[in-house]
Motif scaffolding. Structure first.
Motif, PDB file in Angstrom:
ATOM      1  N   ARG A 206     -59.461  20.654 -11.827  1.00 49.83           N
ATOM      2  CA  ARG A 206     -58.001  19.691 -11.633  1.00 49.83           C
ATOM      3  C   ARG A 206     -56.373  20.959 -12.270  1.00 49.83           C
ATOM      4  O   ARG A 206     -57.107  21.388 -12.844  1.00 49.83           O
ATOM      5  CB  ARG A 206     -58.358  18.037 -12.498  1.00 49.83           C
ATOM      6  CG  ARG A 206     -59.195  17.931 -12.272  1.00 49.83           C
ATOM      7  CD  ARG A 206     -58.998  16.946 -10.786  1.00 49.83           C
ATOM      8  NE  ARG A 206     -60.088  15.757 -10.633  1.00 49.83           N
ATOM      9  CZ  ARG A 206     -60.970  16.237  -9.692  1.00 49.83           C
ATOM     10  NH1 ARG A 206     -61.038  17.300  -8.865  1.00 49.83           N
ATOM     11  NH2 ARG A 206     -61.801  15.233  -8.702  1.00 49.83           N
ATOM     12  N   HIS A 227     -49.141  10.699 -11.720  1.00 49.22           N
ATOM     13  CA  HIS A 227     -50.006  11.310 -10.554  1.00 49.22           C
ATOM     14  C   HIS A 227     -48.774  11.459  -9.222  1.00 49.22           C
ATOM     15  O   HIS A 227     -47.836  11.136  -9.098  1.00 49.22           O
ATOM     16  CB  HIS A 227     -51.436  10.383 -10.335  1.00 49.22           C
ATOM     17  CG  HIS A 227     -51.332   9.706 -10.291  1.00 49.22           C
ATOM     18  ND1 HIS A 227     -51.737   9.344  -8.588  1.00 49.22           N
ATOM     19  CD2 HIS A 227     -50.826   8.008 -10.978  1.00 49.22           C
ATOM     20  CE1 HIS A 227     -51.657   8.088  -8.675  1.00 49.22           C
ATOM     21  NE2 HIS A 227     -51.074   6.844 -10.102  1.00 49.22           N
ATOM     22  N   HIS A 228     -49.397  11.904  -8.138  1.00 45.89           N
ATOM     23  CA  HIS A 228     -48.921  11.958  -6.940  1.00 45.89           C
ATOM     24  C   HIS A 228     -49.990  10.759  -6.259  1.00 45.89           C
ATOM     25  O   HIS A 228     -51.247  10.790  -6.492  1.00 45.89           O
ATOM     26  CB  HIS A 228     -49.571  13.396  -5.980  1.00 45.89           C
ATOM     27  CG  HIS A 228     -48.659  12.971  -5.482  1.00 45.89           C
ATOM     28  ND1 HIS A 228     -49.380  13.649  -4.001  1.00 45.89           N
ATOM     29  CD2 HIS A 228     -46.797  13.365  -4.661  1.00 45.89           C
ATOM     30  CE1 HIS A 228     -48.054  13.424  -2.579  1.00 45.89           C
ATOM     31  NE2 HIS A 228     -47.219  12.856  -3.664  1.00 45.89           N
ATOM     32  N   SER A 231     -52.761  11.627  -3.751  1.00 40.44           N
ATOM     33  CA  SER A 231     -53.927  12.079  -4.355  1.00 40.44           C
ATOM     34  C   SER A 231     -54.596  10.520  -4.612  1.00 40.44           C
ATOM     35  O   SER A 231     -54.758  10.444  -5.914  1.00 40.44           O
ATOM     36  CB  SER A 231     -53.557  12.896  -5.145  1.00 40.44           C
ATOM     37  OG  SER A 231     -54.809  13.807  -5.252  1.00 40.44           O
ATOM     38  N   GLU A 232     -56.255   9.928  -4.505  1.00 39.35           N
ATOM     39  CA  GLU A 232     -57.030   9.811  -5.287  1.00 39.35           C
ATOM     40  C   GLU A 232     -57.319  10.669  -6.749  1.00 39.35           C
ATOM     41  O   GLU A 232     -58.002   9.455  -7.241  1.00 39.35           O
ATOM     42  CB  GLU A 232     -58.337   9.102  -3.700  1.00 39.35           C
ATOM     43  CG  GLU A 232     -58.904   8.300  -4.442  1.00 39.35           C
ATOM     44  CD  GLU A 232     -58.992   6.948  -4.783  1.00 39.35           C
ATOM     45  OE1 GLU A 232     -59.434   7.053  -5.670  1.00 39.35           O
ATOM     46  OE2 GLU A 232     -57.739   6.466  -4.411  1.00 39.35           O
ATOM     47  N   ASP A 233     -58.182  11.324  -6.297  1.00 38.53           N
ATOM     48  CA  ASP A 233     -58.432  11.815  -7.000  1.00 38.53           C
ATOM     49  C   ASP A 233     -57.144  12.432  -7.813  1.00 38.53           C
ATOM     50  O   ASP A 233     -57.637  12.154  -9.006  1.00 38.53           O
ATOM     51  CB  ASP A 233     -58.925  13.608  -6.494  1.00 38.53           C
ATOM     52  CG  ASP A 233     -60.139  14.126  -6.345  1.00 38.53           C
ATOM     53  OD1 ASP A 233     -61.080  12.905  -6.569  1.00 38.53           O
ATOM     54  OD2 ASP A 233     -60.406  15.090  -5.622  1.00 38.53           O
ATOM     55  N   GLY A 234     -56.348  12.883  -8.188  1.00 41.82           N
ATOM     56  CA  GLY A 234     -55.220  12.600  -8.971  1.00 41.82           C
ATOM     57  C   GLY A 234     -55.202  11.207 -10.004  1.00 41.82           C
ATOM     58  O   GLY A 234     -55.069  11.243 -10.971  1.00 41.82           O
ATOM     59  N   ALA A 271     -47.449  18.769  -6.917  1.00 40.48           N
ATOM     60  CA  ALA A 271     -48.589  17.969  -6.289  1.00 40.48           C
ATOM     61  C   ALA A 271     -49.043  18.258  -4.585  1.00 40.48           C
ATOM     62  O   ALA A 271     -50.008  18.148  -4.642  1.00 40.48           O
ATOM     63  CB  ALA A 271     -47.864  16.389  -6.660  1.00 40.48           C
ATOM     64  N   ALA A 277     -55.968  18.406  -7.358  1.00 40.93           N
ATOM     65  CA  ALA A 277     -55.259  17.303  -8.381  1.00 40.93           C
ATOM     66  C   ALA A 277     -54.353  17.727  -9.586  1.00 40.93           C
ATOM     67  O   ALA A 277     -55.333  18.195 -10.661  1.00 40.93           O
ATOM     68  CB  ALA A 277     -56.478  15.898  -8.102  1.00 40.93           C
ATOM     69  N   THR A 279     -52.881  15.903 -12.343  1.00 41.35           N
ATOM     70  CA  THR A 279     -51.749  15.217 -13.778  1.00 41.35           C
ATOM     71  C   THR A 279     -51.184  15.003 -14.650  1.00 41.35           C
ATOM     72  O   THR A 279     -51.128  16.429 -15.001  1.00 41.35           O
ATOM     73  CB  THR A 279     -53.151  14.078 -14.466  1.00 41.35           C
ATOM     74  OG1 THR A 279     -53.796  14.346 -13.170  1.00 41.35           O
ATOM     75  CG2 THR A 279     -52.170  13.298 -15.100  1.00 41.35           C
TER      76      THR A 279
END
Length: 323
Positions: A206, A227-228, A231-234, A271, A277, A279
């Motif tokens: 990350r 977050h972006h 991006s699910e992880d973000g 991003a 990801a 943040t």
């Protein structure tokens, strides 16, 4: 037989060369095995026996050091000197983040042993006062230490100007989610981060940006997490960090999960182009909250770093449970 003999002739110098340059440290006044290992960033409990074995001919009573003598330090991939690395982007120079401080730093857990975290000071691309930059740096350094002692590999990405503490022009910064100006510097950051991402492929990785937009002079400050949107992880790690901030809020109001979306071009560049990801945690003075749902928390810098670390720990643990 000749082939085997010749092969050994070639191999022996290679093996000897690999052992020819051990890392030596001279014992100073007050040093014991635990302290000399800790000052080199090693976990004394883990490497005590190996140190004794390497230096058994140079110890008094089997465990006491001689003042002024050189001792072999075990090679350790998990040494804090290797797991917390500062990267000077424009020159691609790497060095340990923590040096003299290592004597006072102890490992806490291995909860992040398969995690790689990239840190960027969001104020490095903005013309903000030296006092604001100092606050951001302290939060980022505290965060690096907190992540490191839980077993994470930490990379602090910086420019030469940051590394040399170059002065910047003081400019009042109005919070609009970003004013990172130097896109070429972002490109350098992305190149370094992506190379390391591929090196650590398969691990939890990350990218965290911390930014302070004004002097924190009150007992509290406001926090926003970005977050972006693709991006699910973000989104997930941002939500986990934001949740811990909510739990530590000094206001008594109903919990409401929210995170903001990147809109500024350099954050978008990071991003869209950085592989991990991303943040952004943005911290303000808290005097005039600029977002209706902003989180107000205690402005203690160590607490802020601890909260962010707890968010990362929760995010990592959630993913481990799902596997």
């Amino acid at each position: 037989m000749k082939k085997t003999f010749s092969f050994l002739w070639v191999l022996c110098p290679i093996l000897l060369f690999g052992q020819a340059n051990p890392h030596l440290v001279v014992a100073e006044s007050g040093d014991g095995i635990f302290s000399i290992l800790r000052k080199q960033g090693l976990n004394p409990a883990k490497y005590y026996a190996e140190f004794v074995e390497l230096n058994k001919k140079n110890l008094r009573n089997g465990s006491e050091l001689h003042l002024g003598r050189a001792y072999v330090i075990p090679y350790a991939e998990d040494s804090f000197k290797r797991t917390a690395v500062q990267v000077q982007a424009d020159k691609n120079i790497e060095e340990s983040i923590f040096k003299s401080e290592l004597a006072a730093i102890s490992p806490k857990s291995t909860k992040l042993k398969n995690a790689v975290i990239y840190l960027i000071s969001g104020n490095s691309q903005m013309k903000t006062s030296s006092s604001v930059n100092k606050i951001t740096d302290e939060i980022t350094m505290n965060l690096a230490q907190e992540l490191m002692v839980h077993g994470a590999q930490v990379y602090l990405i910086q420019s030469e100007a940051e590394n040399n503490n170059a002065p910047v022009q003081e400019t009042k910064y109005t919070k609009t989610e970003g004013a990172m100006a130097d896109l070429s510097q972002m490109q350098e950051y992305v190149e370094i981060i992506n190379k390391k991402y591929l090196k650590h492929h398969g691990k939890y990785q990350r990218l965290l940006i911390t930014r302070v937009n004004d002097n924190i002079t009150n007992e509290h400050c406001e926090v926003s997490v970005y977050h972006h949107n693709s991006s699910e992880d973000g989104r997930r790690i941002a939500a986990n960090i934001q949740r811990i901030f909510n739990e530590n809020s000094i206001e008594s109001k109903p919990f409401k999960e929210y995170t903001e979306i990147f809109t500024e071009r350099n954050n978008l560049y990071l991003a869209k182009n950085a592989l991990p990801a991303i943040t952004l945690i943005e911290i303000g003075s808290g005097e005039k909250p600029s977002i209706e749902d902003v989180i107000l928390v205690n402005s203690n810098q160590e607490l802020l770093s601890s909260i962010i670390t707890s968010g990362v720990l929760n995010d990592y643990a959630d993913l481990e449970i799902e596997k």
